[in-house]
Enzyme design. Sequence first.
Site, short mmCIF file in Angstrom:
data_model
loop_
_atom_site.label_atom_id
_atom_site.label_comp_id
_atom_site.label_asym_id
_atom_site.label_seq_id
_atom_site.Cartn_x
_atom_site.Cartn_y
_atom_site.Cartn_z
N CYS A 173 1.02 -1.43 0.09
CA CYS A 173 0.38 0.20 0.18
C CYS A 173 1.18 1.37 -0.33
O CYS A 173 1.73 1.23 0.84
CB CYS A 173 -0.67 -0.31 1.24
SG CYS A 173 -1.30 1.58 1.44
N CYS B 171 -1.27 6.01 7.07
CA CYS B 171 -2.90 5.49 7.38
C CYS B 171 -2.89 4.84 8.51
O CYS B 171 -2.34 4.25 9.32
CB CYS B 171 -3.50 4.65 6.24
SG CYS B 171 -4.84 4.10 6.30
N CYS C 281 -4.56 0.14 8.90
CA CYS C 281 -3.34 -1.50 8.68
C CYS C 281 -2.00 -0.47 9.63
O CYS C 281 -1.71 0.48 9.84
CB CYS C 281 -3.22 -1.46 7.43
SG CYS C 281 -4.09 -2.22 6.56
N CYS D 150 -7.79 0.40 -1.98
CA CYS D 150 -7.14 0.64 -0.42
C CYS D 150 -6.64 -1.39 -0.08
O CYS D 150 -8.17 -1.73 -1.15
CB CYS D 150 -8.06 0.75 0.94
SG CYS D 150 -8.31 -0.21 2.31
N GLN E 171 -20.29 -9.39 9.77
CA GLN E 171 -18.88 -9.16 10.34
C GLN E 171 -18.15 -9.14 8.68
O GLN E 171 -18.93 -9.45 7.27
CB GLN E 171 -18.41 -11.34 10.19
CG GLN E 171 -19.41 -11.91 11.00
CD GLN E 171 -18.44 -11.35 12.82
OE1 GLN E 171 -16.74 -10.84 12.32
NE2 GLN E 171 -18.26 -11.78 14.00
N TYR F 288 -25.72 -11.77 21.91
CA TYR F 288 -25.04 -10.17 20.86
C TYR F 288 -25.34 -11.08 19.36
O TYR F 288 -24.40 -11.66 18.64
CB TYR F 288 -23.73 -10.28 20.84
CG TYR F 288 -23.39 -10.06 22.99
CD1 TYR F 288 -23.27 -8.45 23.49
CD2 TYR F 288 -22.98 -10.67 23.65
CE1 TYR F 288 -23.24 -8.04 24.20
CE2 TYR F 288 -22.80 -10.69 25.14
CZ TYR F 288 -22.83 -9.23 25.59
OH TYR F 288 -22.65 -9.11 26.61
N GLU G 97 -30.50 -9.50 20.60
CA GLU G 97 -29.73 -8.53 19.85
C GLU G 97 -29.86 -7.33 20.48
O GLU G 97 -31.08 -6.48 20.70
CB GLU G 97 -29.17 -8.90 18.66
CG GLU G 97 -29.28 -7.30 18.36
CD GLU G 97 -27.84 -6.74 17.28
OE1 GLU G 97 -27.19 -7.29 18.14
OE2 GLU G 97 -27.78 -5.90 17.80
N ASP H 292 -20.88 -13.31 22.19
CA ASP H 292 -19.98 -12.70 20.75
C ASP H 292 -20.55 -11.27 20.39
O ASP H 292 -21.22 -10.54 19.93
CB ASP H 292 -20.14 -13.27 19.20
CG ASP H 292 -19.47 -12.99 18.35
OD1 ASP H 292 -18.16 -12.09 18.41
OD2 ASP H 292 -19.85 -12.70 17.10
N CYS I 177 -13.21 -10.35 20.00
CA CYS I 177 -11.91 -9.23 18.86
C CYS I 177 -11.59 -8.90 19.91
O CYS I 177 -10.86 -8.05 19.63
CB CYS I 177 -13.50 -8.41 18.01
SG CYS I 177 -13.84 -7.81 19.04
N1 SAH Z 1 -23.04 -12.72 16.24
C1 SAH Z 1 -22.71 -11.52 15.13
C2 SAH Z 1 -22.74 -10.44 15.24
C3 SAH Z 1 -21.83 -10.19 16.78
S1 SAH Z 1 -21.28 -8.39 17.04
C4 SAH Z 1 -21.81 -12.25 14.25
O1 SAH Z 1 -21.82 -12.92 14.75
O2 SAH Z 1 -22.53 -11.13 13.09
C5 SAH Z 1 -22.02 -7.39 18.39
C6 SAH Z 1 -22.99 -7.19 18.35
O3 SAH Z 1 -23.95 -7.07 19.54
C7 SAH Z 1 -23.24 -6.36 17.60
O4 SAH Z 1 -24.52 -7.30 16.43
C8 SAH Z 1 -24.27 -5.55 18.70
O5 SAH Z 1 -25.14 -5.11 18.21
C9 SAH Z 1 -23.99 -6.19 19.44
N2 SAH Z 1 -24.18 -5.62 20.97
C10 SAH Z 1 -23.43 -4.33 22.01
N3 SAH Z 1 -23.94 -4.19 23.21
C11 SAH Z 1 -24.92 -5.23 23.16
C12 SAH Z 1 -25.75 -5.73 24.15
N4 SAH Z 1 -25.78 -5.20 25.28
N5 SAH Z 1 -27.26 -6.71 24.22
C13 SAH Z 1 -27.21 -7.51 22.80
N6 SAH Z 1 -26.45 -6.94 21.60
C14 SAH Z 1 -25.44 -5.42 21.99
#
Ligand code: SAH
Length: 460
Positions: A78, A84, A87, A165, A289, A318, A339, A387, A414
């Site tokens: 890049c 930037c 990355c 990019c 994702q 989540y 969610e 997640d 993450c």
């Molecule tokens: N499992 C999904 C999303 C993961 S990202 C996937 O793999 O695509 C994390 C998610 O948690 C996001 O969509 C975000 O909006 C949600 N989130 C954030 N805080 C939260 C909470 N307190 N309760 C429920 N969901 C929440």
Amino acid sequence: MAKKKPPVQKNQTIELTFEDLTHEGDGVGKIEGYPLFVPYALPGEKAKVKVIKVKKNFGFGKLLDVHEASPERVEPPCDVFFQCGGCQIQHMRYQMQLDMKQKQVKDAMRKIGHLENVPVHPVKGMKDPWRYRNKVQMPVGERDGRLVAGFYQKRSHNIIDMDTCVVQQESNDRMIEAVRRIAERYGIEAYDEDNNRGILRHIMVRTGQNTQDVMVVLVTRTKELPNKDKLVNEIREAYPSVKSIVQNINPKQTNVIMGKETTVLWGEEYIYDTIGDIKFAISPKSFYQINPTQTKVLYEQALDYAELTGKEQVVDAYCGIGTISLFLAQNVKKVYGVEVVPEAVSDAKANAKLNKIENAEFYVGEAEKIMPWWKAQGLQPDVIVVDPPRKGCDEELLKAMIEMKPERIVYVSCNPSTLARDLRILEDGGFETKEVQPVDMFPQTSHVECVSWLKKVKLT
Ligand code: SAH
């Protein structure tokens, strides 16, 4: 006791030998035991460095000239890598990136989670770790009377004017440039964040990797968008893969990209993509994702750790647009997703229908509030999948998980630091972490994703 003064001064130029790397991928070199952190330096290298910040116990430097380069150093493809903020580690051979990420996870397990004995496997990487991102959001600015769209320079709000990019899918790259050019032609003003004036704030483009459907989102300060129809027609005619053009209005002076109001300018309000056999509709505000190739690797690992036989009740906390829930649904009796973003839950419900999945239910709310409520209703999941975003799980949620006593927990994360913190709480609550599998969802950056596998400790 006399305090020891740092052995270097600001603006001094020094010769430094590098021994280590931080989790962000900066080189670490020591002078009389005093560590200096220097971006883009690699262990084993000798280099000329300018000291730019001196703190009591450590300092920061700028790499001026590498005298002895590491065999792990590669030429970043890049052009704007060194300016930037997107990355951090393009200068590192890919295997070294993976090794660094494995070490980052191991260190977090040991230092934060006190989980010395948990196996952390080698990171599952990509065959081709470029052009993987399916979503780009670029701020728009003005320079010499022209529109520019690009990422922010590190630690600033200067927009870097860039041609391409190299971690973006080609279509995202092309669309950003096309929209910038067309918007410029129709005289649409860039947003001026200092004075909260002007119109076009961000261009967001999302491509379904497996469908090649494209969504364009124009984030504007005002509801009015001059020459809206011409702009839309021109984008549509020139780029038939565009399936959705959306305007999001954000009148506030804020770093948050999207505002509350979204209107469809043309096409559908979502695009489609597939992961494995499942098809997903994705709307502008929903989390999806960003690396679909590796998402499949991640979810397959989660499926493996869930050890499903078809009889289980599963909670997916989540859940976003229901991706993990629907990926697991074929192998379970019932899956419950929760969610906080209402649009994402609508997508999740629509996605269940789209795939004719009838054993998945989705709820809007905070996971930490819905879980205790589910427990009070008598729900007893066999497997809980979480997640969460970078800050990790809320304590109330962890408490409810411990009280629900599922056989297995699959924790997708993450952020290794908050993962390690939460695993410690779950361990103390009667679970054992069997293993952690990191997956490289974000090549060329210092971020790493993990799937962890926990089992309820059986009392004998
Ligand atoms: N499992 C999904 C999303 C993961 S990202 C996937 O793999 O695509 C994390 C998610 O948690 C996001 O969509 C975000 O909006 C949600 N989130 C954030 N805080 C939260 C909470 N307190 N309760 C429920 N969901 C929440």
